[in-house]
Write a protein that holds these residues in place. Structure first.
Motif, PDB file in Angstrom:
ATOM      1  N   ALA A   3      30.935 -17.264   3.768  1.00 22.99           N
ATOM      2  CA  ALA A   3      30.846 -16.550   2.494  1.00 22.99           C
ATOM      3  C   ALA A   3      29.757 -15.479   2.544  1.00 22.99           C
ATOM      4  O   ALA A   3      29.932 -14.369   2.024  1.00 22.99           O
ATOM      5  CB  ALA A   3      30.569 -17.538   1.363  1.00 22.99           C
ATOM      6  N   ARG A   4      28.624 -15.801   3.185  1.00 20.70           N
ATOM      7  CA  ARG A   4      27.552 -14.822   3.338  1.00 20.70           C
ATOM      8  C   ARG A   4      28.036 -13.615   4.149  1.00 20.70           C
ATOM      9  O   ARG A   4      27.802 -12.459   3.770  1.00 20.70           O
ATOM     10  CB  ARG A   4      26.355 -15.449   4.055  1.00 20.70           C
ATOM     11  N   SER A   5      28.715 -13.904   5.255  1.00 22.00           N
ATOM     12  CA  SER A   5      29.198 -12.835   6.130  1.00 22.00           C
ATOM     13  C   SER A   5      30.252 -11.989   5.428  1.00 22.00           C
ATOM     14  O   SER A   5      30.287 -10.758   5.573  1.00 22.00           O
ATOM     15  CB  SER A   5      29.777 -13.436   7.419  1.00 22.00           C
ATOM     16  N   ASP A   6      31.115 -12.654   4.684  1.00 25.97           N
ATOM     17  CA  ASP A   6      32.156 -11.940   3.955  1.00 25.97           C
ATOM     18  C   ASP A   6      31.537 -10.993   2.928  1.00 25.97           C
ATOM     19  O   ASP A   6      31.958  -9.839   2.794  1.00 25.97           O
ATOM     20  CB  ASP A   6      33.074 -12.942   3.265  1.00 25.97           C
ATOM     21  N   MET A   7      30.510 -11.451   2.237  1.00 27.02           N
ATOM     22  CA  MET A   7      29.838 -10.614   1.248  1.00 27.02           C
ATOM     23  C   MET A   7      29.167  -9.417   1.921  1.00 27.02           C
ATOM     24  O   MET A   7      29.223  -8.284   1.423  1.00 27.02           O
ATOM     25  CB  MET A   7      28.802 -11.434   0.478  1.00 27.02           C
TER      26      MET A   7
END
Length: 302
Positions: free
Chosen positions: A150-154
């Motif tokens: 989720a962090r990487s996607d953001m």
């Protein structure tokens, strides 16, 4: 070699060596397949394929000096995901049209863009790499994989949003024909104009912008894989288990990183302008003889 970049004729910011763009282009073609790997890291097939497409790799830069450029302190970040990211950054291909050269006077490596004529001491992607280092540094060692994804996607979605805004600054225009009008791109039928900076160029700006996005995705994917391995070690206390579970985890990570790239979509095309490229003021940034021909088109609104 002539260029449509406003700073092409200006003195380089640091290097004292006079550089001929045609000589650099010939050297780039001859050395494109040569690649220097980062410490403890082998280049993957994707990096080898970029070398075949004409991209270059670091040849003179010292790894410790590179760490300073990207904001990594080896005394603090000697291990962990930050150093994993730094190793992959060091082994990554340079952006399109960039090469690493050696300054004769200082015997120091610098970076040269053969299209714009720009040169600099610092890696052309150092700012991007610093952003990635700060992102990875925020990952807790025991963070669940879903949260890391989720962090990487953001991070990638934000980068894609910035990239779309950067592309929106460019318009595309028909260019006069003939190799004398575009020495670097003799068969070009169009040029690109930045309505914000006034820069004009023959090459599609999306090429470098999309390259940056790919670099972000590649580095984050490598860090996700390393984080997954760390989680697995913590879960099983360094004890060996069946390879089936490890294979399933690896396949799951591969699916995640593929979805990570697919989720951000492609970049839009620059707007095709029916009018002039920013008026006559924009034409003054173009070199002769292209300036006269293009300014005539701008003045007539064609």
């Amino acid at each position: 070699a002539t260029s449509w970049h406003a700073s092409a004729a200006a003195s380089p910011p640091g290097p004292h060596m006079a550089h001929d763009a045609r000589e650099s282009a010939a050297q780039q073609e001859g050395e494109a397949a040569q690649a220097q790997e980062g410490p403890g890291n082998l280049q993957d097939s994707n990096q080898r394929s970029t070398a075949q497409e004409g991209l270059q790799f670091l040849r003179f830069c010292d790894f410790r000096n590179f760490l300073g450029q990207v904001g990594v302190d080896p005394r603090v970040d000697a291990s962990g995901l930050v150093m994993v990211a730094a190793h992959h950054m060091f082994a990554a291909a340079l952006p399109p049209h960039w090469s690493e050269e050696l300054d004769d006077e200082s015997s120091r490596g610098y970076f040269f863009d053969r299209v714009t004529g720009e040169s600099m001491w610092e890696h052309p992607q150092s700012e991007l790499f610093r952003e990635l280092i700060e992102e990875v540094r925020c990952w807790p060692p025991d963070e669940p994989l879903e949260a890391i994804f989720a962090r990487s996607d953001m991070h990638l979605r934000h980068a894609h949003h910035v990239a779309v805004e950067a592309v929106a600054e460019w318009t595309v225009h028909d260019a006069p024909q003939g190799p004398e009008e575009a020495p670097e791109f003799g068969e070009s039928t169009q040029f690109f104009f930045n309505t914000t900076t006034g820069e004009s160029r023959w090459s599609d700006p999306r090429q470098s912008i999309e390259f940056d996005l790919h670099q972000r995705h590649t580095i984050l994917s490598e860090c996700i894989a390393a984080h997954t391995q760390n989680l697995a070690r913590m879960a099983k206390g360094m004890s060996s288990e069946s390879s089936d579970g490890e294979n399933e985890t690896e396949m799951g990570v591969q699916a995640l990183v593929q979805n990570l790239w697919a989720s951000i979509g492609t970049l839009p095309l620059p707007t095709r302008s029916a009018g002039g490229a920013g008026g006559a003021g924009g034409c003054r940034r173009l070199p002769s003889p292209a300036a006269a021909a293009v300014c005539g088109l701008v003045a007539s609104g064609t």
